[in-house]
Each structure stands twice: as C-alpha cells, then as structure tokens.
Design a protein around this motif. Structure first.
Motif, PDB file in Angstrom:
ATOM      1  N   LYS A 136      15.282  -4.554  -6.933  1.00 51.71           N
ATOM      2  CA  LYS A 136      14.878  -5.522  -5.900  1.00 51.71           C
ATOM      3  C   LYS A 136      13.530  -5.156  -5.281  1.00 51.71           C
ATOM      4  O   LYS A 136      12.693  -6.023  -5.031  1.00 51.71           O
ATOM      5  CB  LYS A 136      15.951  -5.601  -4.816  1.00 51.71           C
ATOM      6  N   ARG A 137      13.328  -3.863  -5.042  1.00 48.78           N
ATOM      7  CA  ARG A 137      12.078  -3.429  -4.415  1.00 48.78           C
ATOM      8  C   ARG A 137      10.889  -3.723  -5.328  1.00 48.78           C
ATOM      9  O   ARG A 137       9.839  -4.190  -4.857  1.00 48.78           O
ATOM     10  CB  ARG A 137      12.135  -1.934  -4.100  1.00 48.78           C
ATOM     11  N   THR A 138      11.058  -3.482  -6.622  1.00 48.32           N
ATOM     12  CA  THR A 138       9.978  -3.757  -7.581  1.00 48.32           C
ATOM     13  C   THR A 138       9.644  -5.240  -7.617  1.00 48.32           C
ATOM     14  O   THR A 138       8.471  -5.626  -7.646  1.00 48.32           O
ATOM     15  CB  THR A 138      10.385  -3.286  -8.988  1.00 48.32           C
ATOM     16  N   VAL A 139      10.686  -6.082  -7.604  1.00 45.57           N
ATOM     17  CA  VAL A 139      10.479  -7.532  -7.629  1.00 45.57           C
ATOM     18  C   VAL A 139       9.703  -7.983  -6.396  1.00 45.57           C
ATOM     19  O   VAL A 139       8.753  -8.765  -6.492  1.00 45.57           O
ATOM     20  CB  VAL A 139      11.837  -8.268  -7.711  1.00 45.57           C
ATOM     21  N   VAL A 140      10.086  -7.484  -5.229  1.00 42.51           N
ATOM     22  CA  VAL A 140       9.402  -7.845  -3.981  1.00 42.51           C
ATOM     23  C   VAL A 140       7.936  -7.399  -4.007  1.00 42.51           C
ATOM     24  O   VAL A 140       7.034  -8.154  -3.619  1.00 42.51           O
ATOM     25  CB  VAL A 140      10.127  -7.230  -2.757  1.00 42.51           C
ATOM     26  N   VAL A 141       7.693  -6.179  -4.476  1.00 46.07           N
ATOM     27  CA  VAL A 141       6.323  -5.652  -4.544  1.00 46.07           C
ATOM     28  C   VAL A 141       5.470  -6.487  -5.501  1.00 46.07           C
ATOM     29  O   VAL A 141       4.323  -6.859  -5.171  1.00 46.07           O
ATOM     30  CB  VAL A 141       6.326  -4.173  -4.988  1.00 46.07           C
ATOM     31  N   LEU A 142       6.009  -6.820  -6.673  1.00 45.07           N
ATOM     32  CA  LEU A 142       5.254  -7.597  -7.661  1.00 45.07           C
ATOM     33  C   LEU A 142       4.934  -9.003  -7.145  1.00 45.07           C
ATOM     34  O   LEU A 142       3.820  -9.497  -7.334  1.00 45.07           O
ATOM     35  CB  LEU A 142       6.040  -7.680  -8.971  1.00 45.07           C
ATOM     36  N   LEU A 143       5.900  -9.634  -6.480  1.00 42.18           N
ATOM     37  CA  LEU A 143       5.665 -10.966  -5.926  1.00 42.18           C
ATOM     38  C   LEU A 143       4.625 -10.921  -4.806  1.00 42.18           C
ATOM     39  O   LEU A 143       3.760 -11.804  -4.717  1.00 42.18           O
ATOM     40  CB  LEU A 143       6.972 -11.556  -5.390  1.00 42.18           C
TER      41      LEU A 143
END
Length: 310
Positions: A136-143
């Motif tokens: 989830k953290r990676t997805v938020v950072v990428l977005l």
C-alpha cells in the motif's frame, strides 16, 4: 478601451467560423464531455466499490481515469462556452492556469502508464515478491509522484511565462497550450531548453521505461506456459494500446505547436480536438472491455439498470 482589453485578455482564434452550426458543435462537445465523465466515473466507482478490484493494477487504472476527468474538466467547460460565444477570449492568468493544468495532467498520464507497466513487470516477472514490492505504501508513493513531479516541472515555464511581455494577443489555438509562447515579444531561450528537458523527462524517459519493462515481460512469458502468456497479454495489451494512442496525440500537440503557420485552420482544429477527445474517452472503454474483472462488473451493472427499467 480596446488597448485596455488587449492588455488583460487573449483571443483564442483557433475555432473556425461556425455561426450556422454553433449549437450543433456545442451539443457535440457537451455530449463528449458527459460521456468522458460517465465512462471514467463508472470505472472509478466500480474499482472503489468492489473489493476484488482493490489491487494495485486496478487502483492505477482508477487513477488514470481520474486523471482523464481532471484533464477534460480543464478544457471542455471553457471550450463549450467559447463555441457559444461570438468572440473567444480568456484572461492572461486563466490562460496560464489552463496551460499548467493541461500539461501537468498530460505528463501525469505518461508517468501513470510507467507505474502500471512496472506493476505488470513485478507481477509477471517477480510474482513471489509482488506482495512485498507493491504494498500500500509503495502504491501511495508512486501515485503521489505521478501527480506531483509533472506539476513541479510544468509550474516552472508557467511562472517564467507569466513574467514575459506580450506583443500579440491572439493565439491560433482553441485553448492555451504551447502556442501561447508565440505571443511573447521575445522568444525565451530558457523556455525552449527547459521545454526539451520536460519532454525528455515527462515523455521520452517514461516511454523508454515502459518499452523496457514490456520487453522483459515478453521475454519472461515466452519461456512459460501458454496460460501465463495469455494472462500477460490480457493485462498488458490494454496498456500498450493506451500508450500508442497517447503517443500519437502527444505528437499532434508538438506538430500543432511547431508547424502552426504551415497548417490550415481546419487541420489545426481537427488535430487539437483529437488530443482532448481520444485519450479521455477511449481509456475507460479500452480498460472496461479488455480487463475481464472490470468488464464483468460493467455487465452486471448494465443488467441491473435494464432490469430496473423493465
């Protein structure tokens, strides 16, 4: 009075004479905008509502649809008003703001497609590490980066342009894009070089990264069973189709800006309209039809609506 008006407002001279068909063009543009809102909004709502779609791949698709909504909203409302107006004008500050939104969201599309290609690469080439890498953290950072970085890049030419003196107050576009720079009294070398830098970082580098990841995916799946190759094709093909369409439209934007004087008014208008129609409208259609999980929910929704009417 005219001098005072010209100091504040810019005339958008890209629309052809449409006195007889003004309302027809308005209805067409309004219909396109409503279709874009409905199709992209449906994709976003379905992904938000259904838990089986709460995966990185579908979250990125929802982000792409949201980006299309924002991109279209920056263009269509003003364009609809202009079609009904006898004189198409926009204030200098509003023109700069529209320019900023137009290129920020356009660049975000390329970065979101890069993020989606990376997600597919990890999912297919490193399936055991996928839950760890794409948390989830990676997805938020990428977005966040996909929206924040383009905005930071585009704000620089926007601010520089706001300080430039204008010697012309009529642009050949139907909204504020790179053609706006031709209104400056002095051509800025800084803006020209910075524009190349933005094109490299916002377009060329993401496209090269996408091609690299898909080459790796195709090499990996080539040595696996037919079922894996079929699944990879089902998830990767829509991304490649969207990328191809968007690349063509980005090329149109460059051609219109660079060869403005060599193109007829009608050709410029057609090419510019394609930029703001195809991608926002076709993205949700491509993903809705080609992605089986989304298409299944769309068919259920359609059946419910039909049954309610009956």
């Amino acid at each position: 009075m005219d001098a005072e008006f010209n100091q504040t407002f810019i005339t958008l001279g890209g629309l052809v004479d449409m006195d007889k068909y003004r309302y027809l063009f308005f209805v067409i543009l309004l219909t396109l905008y409503i279709l874009i809102l409905c199709t992209n909004g449906t994709i976003i709502c379905l992904i938000c509502i259904h838990r089986n779609l709460h995966e990185p791949m579908y979250i990125f698709i929802a982000a792409l649809s949201l980006n299309s909504l924002l991109f279209s909203t920056a263009i269509y409302p003003k364009l609809c008003i202009d079609v009904l107006s006898k004189k198409q004008t926009i204030s200098h500050s509003a023109c700069l703001f529209q320019y900023f939104l137009y290129y920020s969201f356009a660049a975000s599309d390329f970065l979101l497609l890069s993020v989606m290609s990376y997600d597919r690469y990890v999912s297919i080439c490193k399936p055991l590490q996928y839950p760890t890498i794409m948390g989830k953290r990676t997805v938020v950072v990428l977005l966040t980066l996909a929206w924040f970085l383009p905005a930071c890049e585009v704000v620089v030419p926007t601010v520089i342009s706001s300080q430039q003196k204008l010697c012309d107050f009529t642009t050949k576009g139907i909204f504020c894009n790179n053609t706006f720079f031709k209104l400056h009294c002095v051509k800025s070398v800084i803006l020209s070089f910075y524009g190349l830098f933005v094109m490299m970082t916002a377009v060329v580098v993401p496209v090269m990264f996408i091609l690299f990841t898909y080459i790796k995916i195709f090499i990996t799946t080539y040595h696996r069973c037919a079922e894996v190759r079929k699944k990879a094709a089902e998830t990767c093909l829509p991304h490649l189709m969207v990328l191809f369409i968007f690349l063509c439209l980005a090329l149109f934007d460059v051609i219109v800006a660079r060869l403005e004087s060599d193109l007829s008014k009608m050709v410029r208008l057609i090419m510019t309209l394609q930029i703001v129609v195809y991608n926002p409208l076709f993205n949700p259609i491509i993903y809705g039809v080609k992605m089986k999980a989304i298409w299944k929910h769309i068919k259920r929704l359609f059946c419910r609506l039909v049954n309610k009417r009956i």
